[in-house]
Design a protein around this motif. Structure first.
Motif, short mmCIF file in Angstrom:
data_model
loop_
_atom_site.label_atom_id
_atom_site.label_comp_id
_atom_site.label_asym_id
_atom_site.label_seq_id
_atom_site.Cartn_x
_atom_site.Cartn_y
_atom_site.Cartn_z
N PHE A 1 31.12 36.23 42.62
CA PHE A 1 30.98 37.32 41.66
C PHE A 1 31.16 36.86 40.22
O PHE A 1 30.44 37.29 39.32
CB PHE A 1 32.02 38.39 42.01
CG PHE A 1 31.83 39.72 41.35
CD1 PHE A 1 30.82 40.58 41.78
CD2 PHE A 1 32.66 40.14 40.33
CE1 PHE A 1 30.66 41.83 41.19
CE2 PHE A 1 32.50 41.38 39.74
CZ PHE A 1 31.50 42.23 40.16
N PHE A 2 32.15 36.00 40.00
CA PHE A 2 32.53 35.60 38.64
C PHE A 2 31.96 34.24 38.26
O PHE A 2 31.80 33.36 39.12
CB PHE A 2 34.05 35.55 38.52
CG PHE A 2 34.75 36.87 38.65
CD1 PHE A 2 34.78 37.75 37.59
CD2 PHE A 2 35.36 37.23 39.84
CE1 PHE A 2 35.42 38.98 37.71
CE2 PHE A 2 36.01 38.44 39.97
CZ PHE A 2 36.04 39.32 38.90
N PRO A 3 31.71 34.01 36.96
CA PRO A 3 31.30 32.68 36.49
C PRO A 3 32.53 31.82 36.19
O PRO A 3 32.99 31.74 35.05
CB PRO A 3 30.50 33.00 35.22
CG PRO A 3 31.16 34.23 34.69
CD PRO A 3 31.64 35.02 35.88
N ASP A 4 33.10 31.21 37.22
CA ASP A 4 34.37 30.50 37.08
C ASP A 4 34.39 29.52 35.91
O ASP A 4 35.40 29.38 35.21
CB ASP A 4 34.70 29.74 38.37
CG ASP A 4 35.56 30.58 39.31
OD1 ASP A 4 35.53 31.81 39.18
OD2 ASP A 4 36.24 29.99 40.17
N ALA A 5 33.28 28.81 35.71
CA ALA A 5 33.25 27.78 34.68
C ALA A 5 33.29 28.35 33.27
O ALA A 5 33.49 27.60 32.31
CB ALA A 5 31.98 26.92 34.84
N SER A 6 33.13 29.67 33.13
CA SER A 6 33.08 30.30 31.81
C SER A 6 34.23 31.26 31.57
O SER A 6 34.13 32.16 30.73
CB SER A 6 31.75 31.04 31.64
OG SER A 6 30.65 30.15 31.74
N GLY B 1 35.61 40.18 31.83
CA GLY B 1 35.20 41.29 32.68
C GLY B 1 33.70 41.29 32.83
O GLY B 1 33.01 42.21 32.38
N ASP B 2 33.19 40.24 33.44
CA ASP B 2 31.75 40.06 33.53
C ASP B 2 31.41 39.29 34.79
O ASP B 2 32.29 38.73 35.45
CB ASP B 2 31.22 39.33 32.28
CG ASP B 2 29.83 39.79 31.88
OD1 ASP B 2 29.11 40.34 32.74
OD2 ASP B 2 29.45 39.60 30.72
#
Length: 764
Positions: free
Chosen positions: A545-550, A529-530
């Protein structure tokens, strides 16, 4: 700028203090050189929550002197200008002032405020005390107020606010002064064991003369006293003897008395003593079946004074519970001397060739062989697939190899009631707390209880990993938590929330966390949720919006109620809105993310005077719109924890009648029954909606030779909609979950939608 007094600092016992009535704000009139980023110098910083307000030193306008701080924007924005933090003590009284004026502001709006914020020694915000301005004009006006530093306060800072205004504000002549001449605080609290001990009490004398008096400490009816002599502008730590009788909480009142015996400062609270032996969950507390034996680490916290530890041993016995009825008792006992540190550890070797339950019984034994403490836990051995939660090619979970649509409640409780309603996922914020430096997070004991309760009700828990440890990249307790619970069948996924979004850690730190989770536990996803950057940079365009790789799964918030004209606020789960329409969450509907996305929908009352819970129609609309938009999991936010306009708890479990809890349980049961269809693929054939601009969203599913059409009216106005396509030809339509007849004519289905109505059609 008005004349301000320079701080007179004095060092004693490693501390620095300021005299009473001296301005603690650095560069209070903004006369100093600006920082490289253009902000006022002297440690002033900017927290921007919405928009990009321009903040800089203005040498053409001032209340006094030759400068002020100017805050300007051309749209509705929010930000806070923050002074360099300064030291305070619990119980300190503070007064603050700031002068402000405005230009080109909307009429009759209060959008300026100033106040104090108190922080702990590790920078956590304890309290905010804000005072709003009167309606502003081109004339300078004063904002002033007072506050008292709460327990645990170590620092304070002045905030100058700019909120929801296009226009310009100027601030000048900012001050914060401590009004009391002496301060009293705990430098070192009581230890967690019963008996006689000493606490350290800190006194700060801000007078220009010596202080003579005493400290009185009352625990229950017992009172002890020590004399105090402290020079001018000085700090001293004083050792005060106390006695804590028994295990539990002990109310205390500590007073600073002057020479006449009159109390000039007082603090009160509760000390807590624990059992002599506290057992952490075995690591791991669940094991997968396999060959041979598995190593299990046992850690115990021993609450004894170091002088009492001589000759004390920790004895741990494991017992295969099934062997009690087989006639052949299978047990082992391991003993080790108690360490002088906080914890004592030992190792057990348990067979894992078959499913089993091992009771773990720990005893603390003194030098004379007497038991002085005891605690219990357990270790289970289960089939590996019982603890496997993976993500399928379609983005939905596979729990024990079977597809599952998670339906959960943030900050949940009442597990039995949740399970009966149809929830299959739980959550708890308490387990995300704890200091980063602890080798074992102290909430792991509670976490095991929560996981056990969830699994006993055949639900699984989203487990958030410790926040402070993530922020600082101190991974010891994170590793311990994962290794302890990775095989627990009550574990749904690991989680982390808003550390980057709030600017509390870096994206690189979250990437480290993701790699760590995958290394230690490949059988559970990390649900994040970040955001990929601080939330202030993602207020208008949320496609990336999201850091897909993380992350394995992304989750974010959608809290649209009350529906009214409002600016976007990503951290609060709100889209820019113009009125009575449930504006779609752009982080979901326009996303570039290739990872599965979950959603948290609103189930609480916001802290505004006109706030309300969603109505039953709005709850149903919000959840089905989320499904139409393609979410792979859904949580309601929240059971408890949020506060309303009066500061009272305002989650759905706090106000079940006002929050329509009975309806939400019914809705959850409906979603649980409908889950196989939710997870089914969409129909290959397309449908055409008319009118094209209708406030209707829809999707289709195909399963078991049947087609399903899911449609929702996202507006507060009645809508009429028609669908055309070969998919409908010669089909009979049945409306599910409601008594609402509908008919297909040729290749067309036409229906009416009241405000926020949802219709689910089964086509056969």
């Amino acid at each position: 700028m008005r004349k301000v007094f320079l701080l007179l600092l004095a060092g004693l016992c490693g501390g620095w203090i300021a005299r009473a009535q001296e301005n603690l704000v650095n560069n209070p009139g903004f006369e100093g050189s600006p920082a490289k980023n253009g902000l006022p110098g002297g440690g002033w910083s900017l927290f921007q929550s919405v928009g990009e307000t321009v903040v800089k030193v203005d040498r053409t306008a001032a209340h006094n002197g030759h400068a002020s701080a100017r805050m300007e924007s051309h749209s509705e924005e929010k930000c806070v200008l923050v002074c360099k933090k300064f030291a305070v003590a619990p119980g300190d009284g503070l007064r603050f002032e700031a002068w402000v004026r405005g230009a080109n502001l909307p009429a009759n709006r209060k959008g300026a405020y100033a106040g104090l914020v108190f922080r702990t020694a590790d920078n956590k915000i304890l309290e905010r005390h804000y005072v709003a301005s009167d309606p502003l004009s081109g004339e300078w006006s004063l904002i002033t107020g007072a506050a008292q530093a709460p327990v645990e306060a170590a620092f304070a800072e002045v905030h100058l606010g700019y909120t929801n205004w296009p226009g310009t504000l100027w601030y000048d002549d900012v001050s914060a002064v401590i009004t009391n001449t002496v301060s009293l605080s705990l430098a070192a609290a009581a230890k967690p064991w019963p008996g006689a001990q000493k606490i350290s009490v800190r006194v700060a004398n801000r007078q220009t003369i010596e202080f003579n008096g005493s400290i009185s400490a009352q625990i229950g009816k017992a009172v002890t006293s020590v004399p105090v002599t402290l020079g001018a502008d000085a700090i001293g730590n004083f050792q005060v003897p106390i006695t804590l009788n028994g295990v539990g909480q002990h109310a205390y009142k500590i007073s600073l008395l002057d020479g006449s015996g009159t109390a000039v400062k007082m603090i009160q609270g509760k000390f807590k003593t624990a059992e002599a032996l506290v057992l952490f969950p075995p690591c791991p507390c669940y094991l997968p079946t396999g060959s041979g034996k598995a190593d299990v680490l046992i850690d115990a916290r021993v609450n004894l004074d170091s002088a009492q530890r001589t000759g004390v041993k920790l004895s741990v016995t494991s017992l295969n519970v099934a062997s009690l009825t087989s006639g052949r008792r299978e047990e082992q006992t391991v003993e080790v001397p108690v360490s002088q540190g906080d914890t004592t550890e030992l190792h057990l070797s348990l067979p894992v060739s078959a499913a089993a339950l091992f009771s773990i019984n720990a005893r603390l034994i003194d030098a004379a062989g007497r038991e002085i403490g005891a605690a219990q836990s357990d270790v289970n051995v289960i089939a590996p697939e019982e603890a496997q939660v993976r993500i399928g090619q379609d983005g939905f979970l596979r729990v024990g190899g079977k597809p599952e649509f998670p339906i959960g409640l943030y900050s949940s409780s009442h597990d039995e009631e949740l399970a009966q309603a149809g929830f299959n996922a739980t959550h708890n914020y308490n387990v995300s707390t704890g200091d980063a430096g602890e080798a074992i997070n102290p909430t792991d004991v509670q976490l095991k209880e929560l996981l056990d309760k969830s699994w006993n009700n055949r639900m699984r828990m989203m487990v958030e990993l410790p926040r402070k440890a993530i922020e600082k990249g101190e991974w010891t307790q994170v590793i311990r938590r994962i290794e302890t619970f990775r095989y627990h069948p009550g574990l749904l996924c690991w989680g982390s929330e808003e550390r980057v979004a709030r600017g509390l850690t870096t994206p690189a730190r979250i990437a480290e966390l993701y790699a760590l989770v995958h290394k230690l536990d490949p059988d559970h996803p990390l649900v994040l949720g970040d955001t990929r950057d601080v939330i202030e940079k993602l207020q208008t365009d949320r496609r990336d919006f999201f850091p897909d790789a993380s992350m394995d799964v992304g989750i974010w918030w959608w809290y649209p109620v009350p529906m009214k004209a409002a600016k976007s606020d990503a951290l609060e789960g709100r889209e820019e809105a113009t009125g009575n329409v449930m504006e779609s969450p752009s982080w979901l509907t326009t996303t570039h993310s290739k990872k599965p996305l979950w959603i948290a929908v609103q189930a609480y009352q916001k802290p505004s005077k006109d706030a309300s819970f969603p109505t039953p129609a709005e709850y149903r609309c919000e959840t089905y719109l989320s499904i139409i938009y393609g979410v792979k999991g859904l949580f309601f936010y929240c059971g408890s924890g949020q506060k309303d306009y009066e500061g009272k708890p305002a989650g759905i479990l706090n106000k079940p009648e006002l929050g329509h809890w009975d309806y939400v349980k019914k809705l959850v049961g409906e979603l649980r029954d409908f889950s196989p269809v939710i997870m089914a693929p969409p129909a290959a054939e397309k449908l055409q909606l008319t009118p094209a601009n209708a406030a209707i969203e829809f999707t289709t599913r195909e399963m078991g030779g049947k087609t399903y059409l899911i449609a929702a009216n996202k507006s507060g106005r009645q809508q009429k909609a028609s669908w055309q396509g070969d998919l409908l030809r010669d089909k009979k339509a049945v409306t599910m979950f409601e008594d609402h007849p509908v008919k297909v004519e040729g290749n067309t289905l036409t229906d009416d939608f009241p405000e926020f109505a949802v219709h689910v059609y089964k086509l056969e």
